[in-house]
Motif scaffolding. Structure first.
Motif, PDB file in Angstrom:
ATOM      1  N   VAL A  74       0.850  -1.200   0.000  1.00  0.00           N
ATOM      2  CA  VAL A  74       0.000   0.000   0.000  1.00  0.00           C
ATOM      3  C   VAL A  74       0.877   1.239   0.000  1.00  0.00           C
ATOM      4  O   VAL A  74       0.631   2.190  -0.746  1.00  0.00           O
ATOM      5  N   ARG A  75       1.913   1.235   0.808  1.00  0.00           N
ATOM      6  CA  ARG A  75       2.802   2.396   0.868  1.00  0.00           C
ATOM      7  C   ARG A  75       3.509   2.629  -0.473  1.00  0.00           C
ATOM      8  O   ARG A  75       3.672   3.772  -0.894  1.00  0.00           O
ATOM      9  N   LEU A  76       3.917   1.558  -1.142  1.00  0.00           N
ATOM     10  CA  LEU A  76       4.521   1.723  -2.472  1.00  0.00           C
ATOM     11  C   LEU A  76       3.507   2.279  -3.469  1.00  0.00           C
ATOM     12  O   LEU A  76       3.845   3.156  -4.276  1.00  0.00           O
ATOM     13  N   LEU A  77       2.286   1.770  -3.421  1.00  0.00           N
ATOM     14  CA  LEU A  77       1.245   2.287  -4.311  1.00  0.00           C
ATOM     15  C   LEU A  77       1.035   3.782  -4.093  1.00  0.00           C
ATOM     16  O   LEU A  77       0.934   4.552  -5.055  1.00  0.00           O
ATOM     17  N   LEU A  78       0.987   4.194  -2.831  1.00  0.00           N
ATOM     18  CA  LEU A  78       0.735   5.606  -2.534  1.00  0.00           C
ATOM     19  C   LEU A  78       1.940   6.485  -2.846  1.00  0.00           C
ATOM     20  O   LEU A  78       1.765   7.658  -3.199  1.00  0.00           O
ATOM     21  N   GLU A  79       3.148   5.947  -2.738  1.00  0.00           N
ATOM     22  CA  GLU A  79       4.336   6.700  -3.170  1.00  0.00           C
ATOM     23  C   GLU A  79       4.255   6.996  -4.662  1.00  0.00           C
ATOM     24  O   GLU A  79       4.587   8.087  -5.104  1.00  0.00           O
ATOM     25  N   ARG A  80       3.826   6.005  -5.416  1.00  0.00           N
ATOM     26  CA  ARG A  80       3.767   6.134  -6.868  1.00  0.00           C
ATOM     27  C   ARG A  80       2.519   6.860  -7.354  1.00  0.00           C
ATOM     28  O   ARG A  80       2.516   7.433  -8.443  1.00  0.00           O
ATOM     29  N   HIS A  81       1.446   6.811  -6.544  1.00  0.00           N
ATOM     30  CA  HIS A  81       0.163   7.416  -6.928  1.00  0.00           C
ATOM     31  C   HIS A  81      -0.438   8.137  -5.710  1.00  0.00           C
ATOM     32  O   HIS A  81      -1.401   7.663  -5.110  1.00  0.00           O
ATOM     33  N   PRO A  82       0.091   9.299  -5.337  1.00  0.00           N
ATOM     34  CA  PRO A  82      -0.408  10.009  -4.151  1.00  0.00           C
ATOM     35  C   PRO A  82      -1.903  10.327  -4.221  1.00  0.00           C
ATOM     36  O   PRO A  82      -2.569  10.433  -3.186  1.00  0.00           O
ATOM     37  N   ASP A  83      -2.440  10.454  -5.416  1.00  0.00           N
ATOM     38  CA  ASP A  83      -3.861  10.748  -5.568  1.00  0.00           C
ATOM     39  C   ASP A  83      -4.741   9.580  -5.128  1.00  0.00           C
ATOM     40  O   ASP A  83      -5.947   9.742  -4.946  1.00  0.00           O
ATOM     41  N   TRP A  84      -4.172   8.408  -4.910  1.00  0.00           N
ATOM     42  CA  TRP A  84      -4.934   7.254  -4.441  1.00  0.00           C
ATOM     43  C   TRP A  84      -5.045   7.194  -2.922  1.00  0.00           C
ATOM     44  O   TRP A  84      -5.688   6.302  -2.375  1.00  0.00           O
ATOM     45  N   GLU A  85      -4.439   8.154  -2.225  1.00  0.00           N
ATOM     46  CA  GLU A  85      -4.439   8.116  -0.762  1.00  0.00           C
ATOM     47  C   GLU A  85      -5.828   7.965  -0.144  1.00  0.00           C
ATOM     48  O   GLU A  85      -5.995   7.195   0.810  1.00  0.00           O
ATOM     49  N   PRO A  86      -6.866   8.639  -0.642  1.00  0.00           N
ATOM     50  CA  PRO A  86      -8.196   8.465  -0.039  1.00  0.00           C
ATOM     51  C   PRO A  86      -8.777   7.057  -0.214  1.00  0.00           C
ATOM     52  O   PRO A  86      -9.708   6.677   0.496  1.00  0.00           O
ATOM     53  N   LEU A  87      -8.232   6.280  -1.124  1.00  0.00           N
ATOM     54  CA  LEU A  87      -8.777   4.953  -1.397  1.00  0.00           C
ATOM     55  C   LEU A  87      -8.410   3.919  -0.337  1.00  0.00           C
ATOM     56  O   LEU A  87      -9.153   2.974  -0.100  1.00  0.00           O
ATOM     57  N   PHE A  88      -7.243   4.076   0.278  1.00  0.00           N
ATOM     58  CA  PHE A  88      -6.716   3.064   1.183  1.00  0.00           C
ATOM     59  C   PHE A  88      -6.628   3.592   2.612  1.00  0.00           C
ATOM     60  O   PHE A  88      -6.282   4.744   2.825  1.00  0.00           O
ATOM     61  N   GLU A  89      -6.893   2.723   3.561  1.00  0.00           N
ATOM     62  CA  GLU A  89      -6.659   3.038   4.965  1.00  0.00           C
ATOM     63  C   GLU A  89      -5.238   2.604   5.297  1.00  0.00           C
ATOM     64  O   GLU A  89      -4.855   1.461   5.051  1.00  0.00           O
ATOM     65  N   VAL A  90      -4.449   3.529   5.815  1.00  0.00           N
ATOM     66  CA  VAL A  90      -3.055   3.229   6.144  1.00  0.00           C
ATOM     67  C   VAL A  90      -2.858   3.488   7.638  1.00  0.00           C
ATOM     68  O   VAL A  90      -3.133   4.577   8.118  1.00  0.00           O
ATOM     69  N   ARG A  91      -2.387   2.470   8.316  1.00  0.00           N
ATOM     70  CA  ARG A  91      -2.109   2.577   9.749  1.00  0.00           C
ATOM     71  C   ARG A  91      -0.604   2.625   9.968  1.00  0.00           C
ATOM     72  O   ARG A  91       0.171   2.287   9.085  1.00  0.00           O
ATOM     73  N   ALA A  92      -0.218   2.998  11.183  1.00  0.00           N
ATOM     74  CA  ALA A  92       1.198   3.017  11.529  1.00  0.00           C
ATOM     75  C   ALA A  92       1.748   1.595  11.478  1.00  0.00           C
ATOM     76  O   ALA A  92       1.071   0.639  11.834  1.00  0.00           O
ATOM     77  N   LEU A  93       2.988   1.474  11.009  1.00  0.00           N
ATOM     78  CA  LEU A  93       3.638   0.168  10.973  1.00  0.00           C
ATOM     79  C   LEU A  93       3.955  -0.280  12.401  1.00  0.00           C
ATOM     80  O   LEU A  93       4.433   0.494  13.206  1.00  0.00           O
ATOM     81  N   ARG A  94       3.676  -1.543  12.700  1.00  0.00           N
ATOM     82  CA  ARG A  94       3.977  -2.084  14.028  1.00  0.00           C
ATOM     83  C   ARG A  94       5.405  -2.600  14.111  1.00  0.00           C
ATOM     84  O   ARG A  94       5.995  -2.627  15.164  1.00  0.00           O
ATOM     85  N   ALA A  95       5.941  -3.060  13.003  1.00  0.00           N
ATOM     86  CA  ALA A  95       7.291  -3.605  12.986  1.00  0.00           C
ATOM     87  C   ALA A  95       8.012  -3.092  11.742  1.00  0.00           C
ATOM     88  O   ALA A  95       7.402  -2.898  10.703  1.00  0.00           O
ATOM     89  N   VAL A  96       9.292  -2.875  11.889  1.00  0.00           N
ATOM     90  CA  VAL A  96      10.083  -2.391  10.766  1.00  0.00           C
ATOM     91  C   VAL A  96      11.013  -3.423  10.320  1.00  0.00           C
ATOM     92  O   VAL A  96      11.249  -4.348  10.046  1.00  0.00           O
TER      93      VAL A  96
END
Length: 116
Positions: A94-116
């Motif tokens: 999801v994060r890669l999709l939004l990096e490449r297509h910022p206009d798609w941000e309203p489409l996806f719910e993105v939560r904080a990462l729990r693990a890196v």
């Protein structure tokens, strides 16, 4: 019995690649990056499916739904992970999709990462 699932062209010619950092003790991000390098088609296919949803007028899209579509269609086509399409990679894709297509941000719910 041969698999009846569709295969992406040329995948049968790709050898299984093993990266030293693709071990269970590596971080989720490191393992994701190794998987993504072996399977660049996954992001392209997620982009294509998301674009289809946008064209159809969808206002919300779940990455889980997109993953299940890819599993249904290409279940045997990934390399480098014991799971063909690991759920741990959902948030990273999801994060890669939004990096490449910022206009798609309203489409996806993105939560904080729990693990890196």
């Amino acid at each position: 019995m041969p698999s009846r699932q569709p295969r992406l062209p040329g995948l049968e010619d790709i050898e299984q690649l093993v990266y030293p950092d693709h071990t269970p003790s590596a971080s989720i991000q490191t393992r994701f990056e190794a998987f993504h390098e072996l399977n660049p088609w996954v992001l392209r296919e997620l982009e294509r499916r998301t674009a289809e949803c946008v064209e159809a007028g969808w206002r919300r899209i779940g990455i889980g739904m997109l993953f299940e579509l890819l599993r249904f269609r290409y279940g045997q086509a990934t390399r480098g992970d014991e799971f063909r399409l690991n759920n741990n990679w959902r948030s990273r894709y999801v994060r890669l999709l939004l990096e490449r297509h910022p206009d798609w941000e309203p489409l996806f719910e993105v939560r904080a990462l729990r693990a890196v």
